[in-house]
Design a protein around this motif. Structure first.
Motif, PDB file in Angstrom:
ATOM      1  N   UNK A   8      67.193 145.553  38.620  1.00  9.95           N
ATOM      2  CA  UNK A   8      68.068 144.420  39.196  1.00  9.95           C
ATOM      3  C   UNK A   8      67.643 143.939  40.339  1.00  9.95           C
ATOM      4  N   UNK A   9      67.175 144.474  41.042  1.00 10.32           N
ATOM      5  CA  UNK A   9      66.496 143.993  42.204  1.00 10.32           C
ATOM      6  C   UNK A   9      65.351 143.147  42.237  1.00 10.32           C
ATOM      7  N   UNK A  10      64.417 143.727  41.254  1.00 14.19           N
ATOM      8  CA  UNK A  10      63.108 142.945  40.812  1.00 14.19           C
ATOM      9  C   UNK A  10      63.597 141.402  40.110  1.00 14.19           C
ATOM     10  N   UNK A  15      63.925 135.669  40.727  1.00 10.71           N
ATOM     11  CA  UNK A  15      64.665 134.507  40.527  1.00 10.71           C
ATOM     12  C   UNK A  15      64.864 133.753  42.015  1.00 10.71           C
ATOM     13  N   UNK A  16      64.829 134.584  43.026  1.00  7.72           N
ATOM     14  CA  UNK A  16      64.965 133.942  44.305  1.00  7.72           C
ATOM     15  C   UNK A  16      63.654 133.236  44.397  1.00  7.72           C
ATOM     16  N   UNK A  17      62.319 133.720  44.356  1.00  4.91           N
ATOM     17  CA  UNK A  17      60.973 133.179  44.467  1.00  4.91           C
ATOM     18  C   UNK A  17      61.093 132.012  43.559  1.00  4.91           C
ATOM     19  N   UNK A  18      61.573 131.724  42.688  1.00  8.34           N
ATOM     20  CA  UNK A  18      61.594 130.656  41.697  1.00  8.34           C
ATOM     21  C   UNK A  18      60.318 130.634  40.875  1.00  8.34           C
ATOM     22  N   UNK A  19      60.359 131.914  40.281  1.00 10.91           N
ATOM     23  CA  UNK A  19      59.270 132.266  39.374  1.00 10.91           C
ATOM     24  C   UNK A  19      59.242 131.194  38.169  1.00 10.91           C
ATOM     25  N   UNK A  36      70.650 131.186  43.319  1.00 15.70           N
ATOM     26  CA  UNK A  36      72.033 131.585  43.578  1.00 15.70           C
ATOM     27  C   UNK A  36      72.097 132.910  42.339  1.00 15.70           C
ATOM     28  N   UNK A  37      71.453 132.654  41.401  1.00 13.58           N
ATOM     29  CA  UNK A  37      71.608 133.705  40.243  1.00 13.58           C
ATOM     30  C   UNK A  37      70.685 135.326  40.848  1.00 13.58           C
ATOM     31  N   UNK A  38      69.677 134.732  41.683  1.00 18.89           N
ATOM     32  CA  UNK A  38      68.842 135.765  42.200  1.00 18.89           C
ATOM     33  C   UNK A  38      69.553 136.538  43.239  1.00 18.89           C
ATOM     34  N   UNK A  39      70.490 136.100  44.115  1.00 22.73           N
ATOM     35  CA  UNK A  39      71.188 136.786  44.950  1.00 22.73           C
ATOM     36  C   UNK A  39      72.180 137.569  44.243  1.00 22.73           C
ATOM     37  N   UNK A  40      72.901 136.780  43.160  1.00 24.93           N
ATOM     38  CA  UNK A  40      73.770 137.755  42.327  1.00 24.93           C
ATOM     39  C   UNK A  40      73.404 138.828  41.673  1.00 24.93           C
ATOM     40  N   UNK A  41      72.151 139.079  41.479  1.00 21.08           N
ATOM     41  CA  UNK A  41      71.489 140.412  40.962  1.00 21.08           C
ATOM     42  C   UNK A  41      70.972 141.070  41.994  1.00 21.08           C
ATOM     43  N   UNK A  42      70.336 140.346  42.973  1.00 23.52           N
ATOM     44  CA  UNK A  42      69.738 141.241  44.269  1.00 23.52           C
ATOM     45  C   UNK A  42      70.751 142.244  45.049  1.00 23.52           C
TER      46      UNK A  42
END
Length: 113
Positions: A8-10, A15-19, A36-42
């Motif tokens: 989930x961290x990966x 998602x945060x780095x906008x891959x 936003x989704x990246x922070x929700x998972x991170x």
């Protein structure tokens, strides 16, 4: 729990780095930015890893409860994440459900006969 949380961290970092790996859908009901989704998972992923370490090394009962709650929420978040990366979401849902089952079973005592 440590493995599921790390995945989930990966997922959150990617998602945060906008891959370019993720697909954006136009008319999705849960419309958040990819960041936003990246922070929700991170953030829950980090807490799941920490709770997994506490459960592994100390057998802390609070870590079991935190794991059950956060893994349930993680499975829900991955269900909502399906339009962005379906394969990864399905794998993480399966891992989260398996870990939930293991946490709910609790430690098993073997009887020696």
């Amino acid at each position: 729990m440590i493995f599921g949380g790390a995945m989930a961290v990966f997922e959150g970092i990617a998602a945060i780095t906008k891959d370019n790996l993720f697909v954006a859908t136009d008319n999705y009901v849960f419309r958040f930015s990819l960041t936003g989704w990246g922070w929700i998972h991170l953030i829950p992923g980090i807490v799941i890893v920490l709770a997994g370490c506490a459960l592994l090394f100390n057998g802390a009962a609070w870590a079991r409860v935190v794991g059950i709650v956060l893994l349930g929420l993680g499975a829900l978040a991955n269900f909502l994440w399906l339009p962005f990366y379906p394969f990864w979401s399905i794998v993480l849902i399966a891992i989260n459900v398996f870990i939930l089952w293991a946490l709910c079973m609790g430690p098993q005592q073997e009887e020696w006969t």
